[in-house]
Write an enzyme that holds these catalytic residues in place. Structure first.
Site, PDB file in Angstrom:
ATOM      1  N   GLU A 166      10.561-112.693 -24.145  1.00 57.17           N
ATOM      2  CA  GLU A 166      10.769-112.703 -22.686  1.00 57.17           C
ATOM      3  C   GLU A 166       9.504-113.138 -21.956  1.00 57.17           C
ATOM      4  O   GLU A 166       8.414-112.678 -22.260  1.00 57.17           O
ATOM      5  CB  GLU A 166      11.187-111.299 -22.224  1.00 57.17           C
ATOM      6  CG  GLU A 166      11.476-111.238 -20.731  1.00 57.17           C
ATOM      7  CD  GLU A 166      12.112-109.915 -20.344  1.00 57.17           C
ATOM      8  OE1 GLU A 166      13.086-109.494 -21.010  1.00 57.17           O
ATOM      9  OE2 GLU A 166      11.618-109.302 -19.380  1.00 57.17           O
TER      10      GLU A 166
ATOM     11  N   THR B 294      12.361-113.921 -16.508  1.00 47.04           N
ATOM     12  CA  THR B 294      12.743-112.927 -15.500  1.00 47.04           C
ATOM     13  C   THR B 294      12.912-113.572 -14.124  1.00 47.04           C
ATOM     14  O   THR B 294      12.511-114.723 -13.875  1.00 47.04           O
ATOM     15  CB  THR B 294      11.710-111.788 -15.404  1.00 47.04           C
ATOM     16  OG1 THR B 294      10.465-112.353 -15.005  1.00 47.04           O
ATOM     17  CG2 THR B 294      11.556-111.067 -16.727  1.00 47.04           C
ATOM     18  N   TYR B 295      13.497-112.789 -13.222  1.00 54.39           N
ATOM     19  CA  TYR B 295      13.857-113.241 -11.872  1.00 54.39           C
ATOM     20  C   TYR B 295      13.293-112.227 -10.887  1.00 54.39           C
ATOM     21  O   TYR B 295      13.542-111.021 -11.035  1.00 54.39           O
ATOM     22  CB  TYR B 295      15.386-113.257 -11.786  1.00 54.39           C
ATOM     23  CG  TYR B 295      16.004-113.851 -10.551  1.00 54.39           C
ATOM     24  CD1 TYR B 295      16.090-115.235 -10.390  1.00 54.39           C
ATOM     25  CD2 TYR B 295      16.550-113.037  -9.560  1.00 54.39           C
ATOM     26  CE1 TYR B 295      16.710-115.778  -9.278  1.00 54.39           C
ATOM     27  CE2 TYR B 295      17.166-113.581  -8.447  1.00 54.39           C
ATOM     28  CZ  TYR B 295      17.244-114.958  -8.311  1.00 54.39           C
ATOM     29  OH  TYR B 295      17.869-115.496  -7.209  1.00 54.39           O
TER      30      TYR B 295
ATOM     31  N   ALA C 201      12.716-109.724  -7.893  1.00 56.43           N
ATOM     32  CA  ALA C 201      13.690-108.935  -7.126  1.00 56.43           C
ATOM     33  C   ALA C 201      14.011-109.626  -5.807  1.00 56.43           C
ATOM     34  O   ALA C 201      13.124-110.164  -5.136  1.00 56.43           O
ATOM     35  CB  ALA C 201      13.118-107.548  -6.871  1.00 56.43           C
TER      36      ALA C 201
ATOM     37  N   HIS D 218      19.083 -94.877 -17.028  1.00 57.29           N
ATOM     38  CA  HIS D 218      18.549 -95.625 -15.891  1.00 57.29           C
ATOM     39  C   HIS D 218      17.884 -94.634 -14.926  1.00 57.29           C
ATOM     40  O   HIS D 218      18.412 -93.548 -14.695  1.00 57.29           O
ATOM     41  CB  HIS D 218      19.677 -96.379 -15.176  1.00 57.29           C
ATOM     42  CG  HIS D 218      19.133 -97.296 -14.125  1.00 57.29           C
ATOM     43  ND1 HIS D 218      18.804 -96.845 -12.865  1.00 57.29           N
ATOM     44  CD2 HIS D 218      18.820 -98.608 -14.174  1.00 57.29           C
ATOM     45  CE1 HIS D 218      18.311 -97.865 -12.176  1.00 57.29           C
ATOM     46  NE2 HIS D 218      18.315 -98.946 -12.939  1.00 57.29           N
TER      47      HIS D 218
ATOM     48  N   GLN E 242      15.758-101.839 -21.787  1.00 60.14           N
ATOM     49  CA  GLN E 242      14.443-101.561 -21.238  1.00 60.14           C
ATOM     50  C   GLN E 242      13.556-101.124 -22.403  1.00 60.14           C
ATOM     51  O   GLN E 242      14.067-100.736 -23.462  1.00 60.14           O
ATOM     52  CB  GLN E 242      14.573-100.440 -20.211  1.00 60.14           C
ATOM     53  CG  GLN E 242      13.373-100.279 -19.330  1.00 60.14           C
ATOM     54  CD  GLN E 242      12.872-101.597 -18.770  1.00 60.14           C
ATOM     55  OE1 GLN E 242      11.988-102.225 -19.379  1.00 60.14           O
ATOM     56  NE2 GLN E 242      13.426-102.026 -17.664  1.00 60.14           N
TER      57      GLN E 242
HETATM   58  P1  FAD Z   1      23.464-101.420 -12.955  1.00 61.53           P
HETATM   59  O1  FAD Z   1      24.087-101.670 -14.249  1.00 61.53           O
HETATM   60  O2  FAD Z   1      24.235-101.805 -11.723  1.00 61.53           O
HETATM   61  O3  FAD Z   1      23.073 -99.873 -12.895  1.00 61.53           O
HETATM   62  C1  FAD Z   1      22.220 -99.354 -11.842  1.00 61.53           C
HETATM   63  C2  FAD Z   1      22.517 -97.856 -11.696  1.00 61.53           C
HETATM   64  O4  FAD Z   1      23.813 -97.693 -11.125  1.00 61.53           O
HETATM   65  C3  FAD Z   1      22.560 -97.071 -13.013  1.00 61.53           C
HETATM   66  O5  FAD Z   1      22.052 -95.780 -12.735  1.00 61.53           O
HETATM   67  C4  FAD Z   1      24.048 -97.001 -13.340  1.00 61.53           C
HETATM   68  O6  FAD Z   1      24.385 -95.870 -14.137  1.00 61.53           O
HETATM   69  C5  FAD Z   1      24.665 -96.889 -11.961  1.00 61.53           C
HETATM   70  N1  FAD Z   1      26.002 -97.487 -11.835  1.00 61.53           N
HETATM   71  C6  FAD Z   1      26.451 -98.630 -12.393  1.00 61.53           C
HETATM   72  N2  FAD Z   1      27.699 -98.905 -11.963  1.00 61.53           N
HETATM   73  C7  FAD Z   1      28.021 -97.908 -11.100  1.00 61.53           C
HETATM   74  C8  FAD Z   1      29.168 -97.647 -10.291  1.00 61.53           C
HETATM   75  N3  FAD Z   1      30.227 -98.471 -10.285  1.00 61.53           N
HETATM   76  N4  FAD Z   1      29.165 -96.542  -9.481  1.00 61.53           N
HETATM   77  C9  FAD Z   1      28.095 -95.698  -9.468  1.00 61.53           C
HETATM   78  N5  FAD Z   1      26.975 -95.905 -10.209  1.00 61.53           N
HETATM   79  C10 FAD Z   1      26.944 -96.996 -11.003  1.00 61.53           C
HETATM   80  N6  FAD Z   1      14.854-106.634 -12.594  1.00 61.53           N
HETATM   81  C11 FAD Z   1      14.521-107.730 -11.872  1.00 61.53           C
HETATM   82  O7  FAD Z   1      14.348-107.640 -10.640  1.00 61.53           O
HETATM   83  N7  FAD Z   1      14.358-108.969 -12.476  1.00 61.53           N
HETATM   84  C12 FAD Z   1      14.530-109.141 -13.808  1.00 61.53           C
HETATM   85  O8  FAD Z   1      14.380-110.252 -14.314  1.00 61.53           O
HETATM   86  C13 FAD Z   1      14.876-108.000 -14.595  1.00 61.53           C
HETATM   87  N8  FAD Z   1      15.063-108.125 -15.931  1.00 61.53           N
HETATM   88  C14 FAD Z   1      15.443-107.037 -16.666  1.00 61.53           C
HETATM   89  C15 FAD Z   1      15.658-107.197 -18.033  1.00 61.53           C
HETATM   90  C16 FAD Z   1      16.038-106.115 -18.807  1.00 61.53           C
HETATM   91  C17 FAD Z   1      16.272-106.307 -20.279  1.00 61.53           C
HETATM   92  C18 FAD Z   1      16.195-104.827 -18.202  1.00 61.53           C
HETATM   93  C19 FAD Z   1      16.595-103.648 -19.021  1.00 61.53           C
HETATM   94  C20 FAD Z   1      15.979-104.652 -16.847  1.00 61.53           C
HETATM   95  C21 FAD Z   1      15.605-105.759 -16.059  1.00 61.53           C
HETATM   96  N9  FAD Z   1      15.394-105.644 -14.689  1.00 61.53           N
HETATM   97  C22 FAD Z   1      15.039-106.745 -13.939  1.00 61.53           C
HETATM   98  C23 FAD Z   1      15.487-104.335 -14.019  1.00 61.53           C
HETATM   99  C24 FAD Z   1      16.864-104.060 -13.412  1.00 61.53           C
HETATM  100  O9  FAD Z   1      17.187-104.989 -12.414  1.00 61.53           O
HETATM  101  C25 FAD Z   1      16.791-102.658 -12.848  1.00 61.53           C
HETATM  102  O10 FAD Z   1      16.784-101.721 -13.914  1.00 61.53           O
HETATM  103  C26 FAD Z   1      17.805-102.256 -11.823  1.00 61.53           C
HETATM  104  O11 FAD Z   1      17.378-101.012 -11.266  1.00 61.53           O
HETATM  105  C27 FAD Z   1      19.211-101.981 -12.361  1.00 61.53           C
HETATM  106  O12 FAD Z   1      19.770-103.064 -12.892  1.00 61.53           O
HETATM  107  P2  FAD Z   1      21.058-102.900 -13.849  1.00 61.53           P
HETATM  108  O13 FAD Z   1      21.516-104.270 -14.080  1.00 61.53           O
HETATM  109  O14 FAD Z   1      20.749-102.003 -14.973  1.00 61.53           O
HETATM  110  O15 FAD Z   1      22.053-102.126 -12.815  1.00 61.53           O
END
Ligand code: FAD
Length: 297
Positions: free
Chosen positions: A23, A54-55, A57, A155, A182
Site C-alpha cells: 500500500e 490511499t485516498y 479523506a 472499528h 486495519q
Molecule cells: P463502514 O464499513 O461504513 O463502518 C463505519 C462504522 O459504521 C463501523 O463502526 C461499522 O460497524 C458501522 N456501520 C456500518 N454500517 C452500518 C449501518 N448500516 N448502521 C449503523 N452502523 C453501521 N480512510 C481514508 O480516508 N482513505 C483511505 O485511503 C483509507 N484506506 C483504508 C484502508 C484500509 C485497509 C482500512 C482498514 C481503512 C482505510 N481507511 C481509509 C479508513 C476508513 O475510511 C475508516 O476506518 C472509516 O472510519 C470507516 O470506513 P469503513 O469503510 O470501515 O466504514
C-alpha cells in the site's frame, strides 16, 4: 504467491492462491514523489499481486490518487487499486471517478466510508456507510472487483459493541469480493474476527494489513494506532520506546515483528499479505526476503 497479469481482478487472484500486496499514499511534494517512484521501482521485482493507493479523506487527494493508480496500472505488470472514500461525496462525483477508472482499465476498487471531518462538522454528501458505496460500485458498468475495510480489533466508532460491529461487517462482506484489515499485532485478533464472521455465514477473503512498526516514526505509529483503534502490545511498545531515537534499530524491530506476524498469519490460513509500505521499500524488502517470498527466476 499469486502474480497478476496487469488489469486482473483481485477477486480472481485470491481464488488462485495467496496474494502479496503493498500500500502506498499520494505524495505531497516533488521530493516525496521521487521517493514513491523509487519505492515502486525497488519493490516491483518482488512481483506483487497488486498494489493500492490511499485516498485523502473527503477527496483531498482525488486527482493525485487517480493519476498515480492509472500510471502504475499502465506502466507495471501488476494491477494498482485505488482506495475511494464516500463520506462528503455526491453520487455524481463518485460516478465521474468510476467512469475515469473504468476508461483507464482499472478493475479493482477499495470502497470505504472514510472518516467524518476531525472538527466535528457535518461531512455533507450522499453517503454515510461504506455499503452504500459498495452497492454503487457494483451497479457501475465498469465491472470492478470490490474490496472493503475490516477492523480485527473492532472499528473505533463501534464503541466496543462487538456483536453489532461484526454484523455490519458481515453484511458489508456479503456485498464485496474481499476485505483488507486495519493493522494489528496479535494473530488472535485476526483469527477471532474470521471465526466470528464464519459464525455469521461469511467466508469472503480478508487480507491482513501489516504495518511494520518501525516503518514510521514511533510518534507516527502511535498516532495512527490511536486513530484506527489498533493496540500496540505493551512489550512491543516498550521495545520500540527504548529505540525511539534510533531509526535503524526501530526499523530492525519492525522487520522482525512484521515478519513473524506475517508468517504466523499465513500459517493460520490468511489469504495473503497486504503490507503498508509507507512509500518506502527497505522494510518490505527485508520482510518479504525473511518470509522467503521473493520470486526466483
Ligand atoms: P463502514 O464499513 O461504513 O463502518 C463505519 C462504522 O459504521 C463501523 O463502526 C461499522 O460497524 C458501522 N456501520 C456500518 N454500517 C452500518 C449501518 N448500516 N448502521 C449503523 N452502523 C453501521 N480512510 C481514508 O480516508 N482513505 C483511505 O485511503 C483509507 N484506506 C483504508 C484502508 C484500509 C485497509 C482500512 C482498514 C481503512 C482505510 N481507511 C481509509 C479508513 C476508513 O475510511 C475508516 O476506518 C472509516 O472510519 C470507516 O470506513 P469503513 O469503510 O470501515 O466504514
Amino acid at each position: 504467491m499469486t502474480i497478476a497479469p496487469q488489469g486482473q481482478k483481485i477477486s480472481d487472484l485470491l481464488v488462485a492462491g495467496p496474494t502479496l500486496s503493498f500500500e502506498f499514499f499520494p505524495p505531497k511534494t516533488d521530493e516525496a514523489e521521487r521517493q514513491l517512484e523509487k519505492a515502486i521501482h525497488e519493490l516491483a521485482p518482488l512481483r506483487p499481486s497488486f498494489v493500492s493507493v490511499t485516498y485523502g479523506a473527503g477527496g483531498s487527494t482525488r486527482d493525485r490518487t487517480r493519476d498515480i493508480v492509472i500510471e502504475v496500472n499502465r506502466s507495471q505488470p501488476f494491477p494498482a487499486m485505488p482506495h475511494l472514500t464516500c463520506s462528503g461525496h455526491t453520487r455524481a462525483q463518485i460516478t465521474e471517478l468510476l467512469d475515469e477508472y473504468a476508461a483507464a482499465g482499472i478493475h479493482n476498487i477499495l470502497a470505504l466510508a472514510g472518516d467524518p471531518p476531525a472538527d466535528g462538522s457535518e461531512p455533507g454528501g450522499d453517503f454515510t456507510y461504506a455499503t452504500e458505496l459498495v452497492e454503487m460500485v457494483r451497479d457501475h458498468p465498469g465491472d470492478f472487483a470490490i474490496g472493503v475495510a475490516a477492523h480485527p480489533e473492532l472499528h473505533p466508532r463501534s464503541d466496543g459493541d462487538r456483536e453489532a460491529d461484526r454484523r455490519w461487517l458481515a453484511a458489508k462482506l456479503a456485498l464485496a469480493d474481499f476485505a483488507i484489515t486495519q493493522f494489528f499485532y496479535e494473530v488472535d485478533d485476526y483469527q477471532r474476527m474470521i471465526e466470528e464472521l464464519a459464525v455469521l455465514g461469511s467466508s469472503t477473503p480478508v487480507l491482513p494489513g501489516i504495518m511494520p512498526p518501525g516503518a514510521a516514526s514511533l510518534a507516527g505509529l502511535k498516532r495512527m494506532a490511536n486513530m484506527n483503534g489498533s493496540v500496540i502490545p505493551a512489550a512491543l511498545l516498550e521495545r520500540l520506546e527504548a529505540s525511539a531515537d534510533d531509526a535503524d534499530a526501530l526499523r530492525a524491530i519492525g522487520v522482525e515483528v512484521a515478519t513473524d506476524l506475517s508468517g504466523r498469519l499465513l500459517d493460520a490460513g490468511a489469504p495473503g499479505l497486504h503490507l503498508y509500505a509507507l512509500n518506502r521499500s527497505e522494510s518490505v524488502l527485508r520482510i518479504v526476503d525473511g518470509l522467503g517470498l521473493r520470486p526466483t527466476g
